[in-house]
Design a protein around this motif. Sequence first.
Motif, PDB file in Angstrom:
ATOM      1  N   ARG A   1      -7.653  12.326  -0.346  1.00 53.40           N
ATOM      2  CA  ARG A   1      -6.066  11.987   0.186  1.00 53.40           C
ATOM      3  C   ARG A   1      -6.352  10.323   0.636  1.00 53.40           C
ATOM      4  NH1 ARG A   1      -4.494  15.390   5.048  1.00 53.40           N
ATOM      5  NH2 ARG A   1      -4.110  16.986   3.330  1.00 53.40           N
ATOM      6  N   GLY A   2      -5.339   9.645   0.358  1.00 58.89           N
ATOM      7  CA  GLY A   2      -5.094   8.398   0.565  1.00 58.89           C
ATOM      8  C   GLY A   2      -4.073   7.538   0.022  1.00 58.89           C
ATOM      9  N   PRO A   3      -4.284   6.251   0.060  1.00 59.14           N
ATOM     10  CA  PRO A   3      -5.252   5.471   0.663  1.00 59.14           C
ATOM     11  C   PRO A   3      -4.942   5.044   2.093  1.00 59.14           C
ATOM     12  CG  PRO A   3      -3.680   3.994  -0.560  1.00 59.14           C
ATOM     13  CD  PRO A   3      -3.400   5.436  -0.670  1.00 59.14           C
ATOM     14  N   PHE A   4      -5.867   5.081   3.042  1.00 57.00           N
ATOM     15  CA  PHE A   4      -5.651   4.630   4.369  1.00 57.00           C
ATOM     16  C   PHE A   4      -6.880   3.445   4.809  1.00 57.00           C
ATOM     17  CE2 PHE A   4      -4.707   9.297   4.508  1.00 57.00           C
ATOM     18  CZ  PHE A   4      -3.128   9.261   4.422  1.00 57.00           C
ATOM     19  N   THR A   5      -6.680   2.651   5.682  1.00 61.65           N
ATOM     20  CA  THR A   5      -7.496   1.782   5.980  1.00 61.65           C
ATOM     21  C   THR A   5      -7.688   1.598   7.415  1.00 61.65           C
ATOM     22  OG1 THR A   5      -6.889   0.261   4.060  1.00 61.65           O
ATOM     23  CG2 THR A   5      -8.129  -0.733   5.758  1.00 61.65           C
ATOM     24  N   LEU A   6      -8.872   2.299   7.846  1.00 61.41           N
ATOM     25  CA  LEU A   6      -9.405   3.619   7.404  1.00 61.41           C
ATOM     26  C   LEU A   6      -8.910   4.604   7.749  1.00 61.41           C
ATOM     27  CD1 LEU A   6     -13.297   2.398   7.868  1.00 61.41           C
ATOM     28  CD2 LEU A   6     -12.223   2.385   5.884  1.00 61.41           C
ATOM     29  N   SER A   7      -7.966   4.564   8.651  1.00 60.37           N
ATOM     30  CA  SER A   7      -7.291   5.947   9.508  1.00 60.37           C
ATOM     31  C   SER A   7      -5.961   5.773   9.036  1.00 60.37           C
ATOM     32  CB  SER A   7      -7.451   5.725  10.932  1.00 60.37           C
ATOM     33  OG  SER A   7      -6.701   6.479  11.573  1.00 60.37           O
ATOM     34  N   ILE A   8      -5.171   6.900   9.127  1.00 65.28           N
ATOM     35  CA  ILE A   8      -3.727   7.181   9.053  1.00 65.28           C
ATOM     36  C   ILE A   8      -2.973   6.257  10.200  1.00 65.28           C
ATOM     37  CG2 ILE A   8      -3.608   9.057  10.324  1.00 65.28           C
ATOM     38  CD1 ILE A   8      -1.325   9.926   8.248  1.00 65.28           C
ATOM     39  N   ASN A   9      -3.832   5.795  11.227  1.00 65.52           N
ATOM     40  CA  ASN A   9      -3.200   5.288  12.531  1.00 65.52           C
ATOM     41  C   ASN A   9      -3.320   3.712  12.403  1.00 65.52           C
ATOM     42  OD1 ASN A   9      -2.412   7.372  13.842  1.00 65.52           O
ATOM     43  ND2 ASN A   9      -4.580   7.827  14.321  1.00 65.52           N
ATOM     44  N   ALA A  10      -3.959   3.211  11.017  1.00 66.33           N
ATOM     45  CA  ALA A  10      -4.079   1.720  10.986  1.00 66.33           C
ATOM     46  C   ALA A  10      -3.114   1.495   9.694  1.00 66.33           C
ATOM     47  CB  ALA A  10      -5.594   1.551  10.626  1.00 66.33           C
ATOM     48  N   GLU A  11      -3.554   1.108   8.601  1.00 65.96           N
ATOM     49  CA  GLU A  11      -2.789   0.907   7.534  1.00 65.96           C
ATOM     50  C   GLU A  11      -2.759   2.218   6.677  1.00 65.96           C
ATOM     51  OE1 GLU A  11      -2.998  -3.850   7.023  1.00 65.96           O
ATOM     52  OE2 GLU A  11      -4.195  -2.917   5.509  1.00 65.96           O
ATOM     53  N   SER A  12      -1.508   2.678   6.425  1.00 68.11           N
ATOM     54  CA  SER A  12      -1.480   3.972   5.818  1.00 68.11           C
ATOM     55  C   SER A  12      -0.641   3.729   4.391  1.00 68.11           C
ATOM     56  CB  SER A  12      -0.359   4.740   6.432  1.00 68.11           C
ATOM     57  OG  SER A  12      -1.201   5.070   7.675  1.00 68.11           O
ATOM     58  N   GLY A  13      -1.041   4.381   3.108  1.00 65.94           N
ATOM     59  CA  GLY A  13      -0.594   4.346   2.011  1.00 65.94           C
ATOM     60  C   GLY A  13      -0.543   3.448   1.067  1.00 65.94           C
ATOM     61  N   LEU A  14      -0.058   3.760  -0.031  1.00 66.43           N
ATOM     62  CA  LEU A  14      -0.120   2.477  -1.224  1.00 66.43           C
ATOM     63  C   LEU A  14       1.506   1.978  -1.310  1.00 66.43           C
ATOM     64  CD1 LEU A  14      -2.072   1.407  -3.748  1.00 66.43           C
ATOM     65  CD2 LEU A  14      -0.374   3.074  -5.032  1.00 66.43           C
ATOM     66  N   LEU A  15       1.690   0.600  -1.261  1.00 66.39           N
ATOM     67  CA  LEU A  15       3.039   0.272  -1.423  1.00 66.39           C
ATOM     68  C   LEU A  15       3.597   0.504  -2.770  1.00 66.39           C
ATOM     69  CD1 LEU A  15       5.203  -1.693   0.011  1.00 66.39           C
ATOM     70  CD2 LEU A  15       4.039  -3.754  -1.365  1.00 66.39           C
ATOM     71  N   ILE A  16       4.620   1.246  -2.713  1.00 61.82           N
ATOM     72  CA  ILE A  16       5.453   1.625  -4.039  1.00 61.82           C
ATOM     73  C   ILE A  16       6.741   1.016  -4.136  1.00 61.82           C
ATOM     74  CG2 ILE A  16       3.960   3.839  -4.293  1.00 61.82           C
ATOM     75  CD1 ILE A  16       6.215   5.268  -3.177  1.00 61.82           C
ATOM     76  N   ASP A  17       7.172   0.480  -3.195  1.00 60.22           N
ATOM     77  CA  ASP A  17       8.650  -0.280  -2.949  1.00 60.22           C
ATOM     78  C   ASP A  17       8.693  -0.990  -1.807  1.00 60.22           C
ATOM     79  OD1 ASP A  17      11.214  -0.508  -3.940  1.00 60.22           O
ATOM     80  OD2 ASP A  17      12.145   0.770  -2.349  1.00 60.22           O
ATOM     81  N   GLY A  18       9.473  -2.339  -2.346  1.00 59.90           N
ATOM     82  CA  GLY A  18       9.419  -3.348  -1.080  1.00 59.90           C
ATOM     83  C   GLY A  18       8.392  -4.177  -1.322  1.00 59.90           C
ATOM     84  N   PHE A  19       7.926  -4.575  -2.445  1.00 55.25           N
ATOM     85  CA  PHE A  19       7.028  -5.774  -2.874  1.00 55.25           C
ATOM     86  C   PHE A  19       7.307  -7.118  -2.493  1.00 55.25           C
ATOM     87  CE2 PHE A  19       6.753  -2.176  -6.006  1.00 55.25           C
ATOM     88  CZ  PHE A  19       5.632  -1.650  -5.697  1.00 55.25           C
ATOM     89  N   THR A  20       8.455  -7.406  -2.192  1.00 56.39           N
ATOM     90  CA  THR A  20       8.937  -8.731  -2.020  1.00 56.39           C
ATOM     91  C   THR A  20       9.351  -8.736  -0.474  1.00 56.39           C
ATOM     92  OG1 THR A  20      11.316  -8.306  -2.512  1.00 56.39           O
ATOM     93  CG2 THR A  20       9.979  -9.292  -4.317  1.00 56.39           C
ATOM     94  N   ALA A  21       9.157  -7.848   0.274  1.00 59.42           N
ATOM     95  CA  ALA A  21       9.511  -7.849   1.867  1.00 59.42           C
ATOM     96  C   ALA A  21       8.462  -8.788   2.302  1.00 59.42           C
ATOM     97  CB  ALA A  21       9.335  -6.499   2.348  1.00 59.42           C
ATOM     98  N   PRO A  22       8.984  -9.513   3.551  1.00 57.94           N
ATOM     99  CA  PRO A  22       7.941 -10.416   4.210  1.00 57.94           C
ATOM    100  C   PRO A  22       6.607  -9.600   4.771  1.00 57.94           C
ATOM    101  CG  PRO A  22      10.082 -10.883   4.622  1.00 57.94           C
ATOM    102  CD  PRO A  22      10.135  -9.655   3.958  1.00 57.94           C
ATOM    103  N   ALA A  23       5.688 -10.212   4.653  1.00 59.38           N
ATOM    104  CA  ALA A  23       4.395  -9.577   5.231  1.00 59.38           C
ATOM    105  C   ALA A  23       4.456  -9.145   6.729  1.00 59.38           C
ATOM    106  CB  ALA A  23       3.032 -10.544   5.047  1.00 59.38           C
ATOM    107  N   MET A  24       4.148  -7.867   6.860  1.00 59.71           N
ATOM    108  CA  MET A  24       4.305  -7.346   8.287  1.00 59.71           C
ATOM    109  C   MET A  24       3.022  -6.830   8.885  1.00 59.71           C
ATOM    110  SD  MET A  24       5.878  -6.706  10.835  1.00 59.71           S
ATOM    111  CE  MET A  24       7.579  -7.195  10.329  1.00 59.71           C
ATOM    112  N   VAL A  25       2.760  -6.964  10.195  1.00 58.87           N
ATOM    113  CA  VAL A  25       1.447  -6.922  10.745  1.00 58.87           C
ATOM    114  C   VAL A  25       1.094  -5.154  10.305  1.00 58.87           C
ATOM    115  CG1 VAL A  25       2.755  -6.167  12.843  1.00 58.87           C
ATOM    116  CG2 VAL A  25       0.240  -6.615  12.814  1.00 58.87           C
ATOM    117  N   LEU A  26      -0.211  -4.989  10.133  1.00 51.86           N
ATOM    118  CA  LEU A  26      -0.476  -3.484   9.864  1.00 51.86           C
ATOM    119  C   LEU A  26       0.234  -2.832   8.865  1.00 51.86           C
ATOM    120  CD1 LEU A  26      -1.476  -2.167  13.685  1.00 51.86           C
ATOM    121  CD2 LEU A  26      -2.999  -3.269  11.689  1.00 51.86           C
TER     122      LEU A  26
END
Length: 387
Positions: free
Chosen positions: A123-148
């Motif tokens: 299951r994933g992707p997580f970096t490395l925990s679900i409480n850090a960075e969670s999931g694969l970006l599937i929508d919102g590619f042009t949204a401004p970069a956001m912390v974590l």
Amino acid sequence: MSVSVRPVSSKRELAQFLALPRRIYACYSDYVAPLDHDRAQLIDPAKSAFWTHGKAAYWLAYDEKGRAVGRISAQIDDLATGPMHEGAGFFGCLDAVDDEAVVAALVGAAADHLAGQGKTLMRGPFTLSINAESGLLIDGFTAPAMVLMPWHPPYLRAHLEAAGLRLVKTLNSYGFDRRSSDLADRLEKLGMERRRKGFDIRAMRMDKLSEDAELGRRLFNGSWAANWGFVPVSEAEMAAMIKAFKPLLKTEYGVFVEKQGELVGFALFLPNVFEISGDLGGAPSPLGWLKLAWRGLTRRFSGGRAVLFGVAPRLVGSVSGASVALILVDELMRRAAVTGVQDLECGWILDDNYAMTNVVEWLGARSTRRFGVFEASIQPHRAQSAL
């Protein structure tokens, strides 16, 4: 493309692993490279709090010319317990060039490794925990970069699904813009002054930051324990996050709601570090680091993210719990007028958490980006190597 996948086994290869996304995504104008230093806090075994309760292995994919063209991790989290995690191992740090064979080879390496640990589900992707960075970006590619919040190119989803993984959950992120939304009016219609009566609301105590962080961590874990995919935030992870962001934290960024001495609500806002680091690249020059330090000391952040948000477990799903949640949002908005924050991102919310989704949408939040969590069944076999 002829692809070879090799495990990361040296400091030099780990540095290459950390820096790979900013090299292969440099051609995408929507990608903003995070600092390699910050990536190391999530990934490097010598620095990451994840390694206090889990283990991970890393791989790099190389083309026929020996150039690194992709990466992936496979990890086992000892805190991921209970029926929802039965037989589950995790993968993450998935970044690759636009080539199906590269992604397939990386996924195969991670799956084989987890199968060797007796896992039946990846299951994933997580970096490395679900409480850090969670999931694969599937929508919102042009949204401004956001912390974590990770960024991925659009093609990765198709390649991941071609490798045999299926989308099982969507994580939705929402944003409030104080400059254009009518959030204040909507909150006023809900009678917030009346709702706030009987509650004591205080800010985060910078002189007792560790104590407050621990209070918030415990409440957050209790609040979301029944949530799909839940893994508790560990003491080490909370301490690491506070340490990393301490130079940028303000007392207004933490909200504590108490009733008769009991903590019933907690929210923690983190400023968007990309505002001060985004133009410096992943590995700033000495002058770049001086700029970063000066900006951190002098800049008022205009945006950020509510990374932790919860109400007391006994109030979850109740009218009182809804009131506490609204008080947290209201308080964050009131403090934004003091801190100068204009954009508040609330992420993430599960796609089937209709109660929370309905509330934030009614309050005028806009969808900013969506992340996908993917799974695949794997066949366990005798371990060839240990994590």
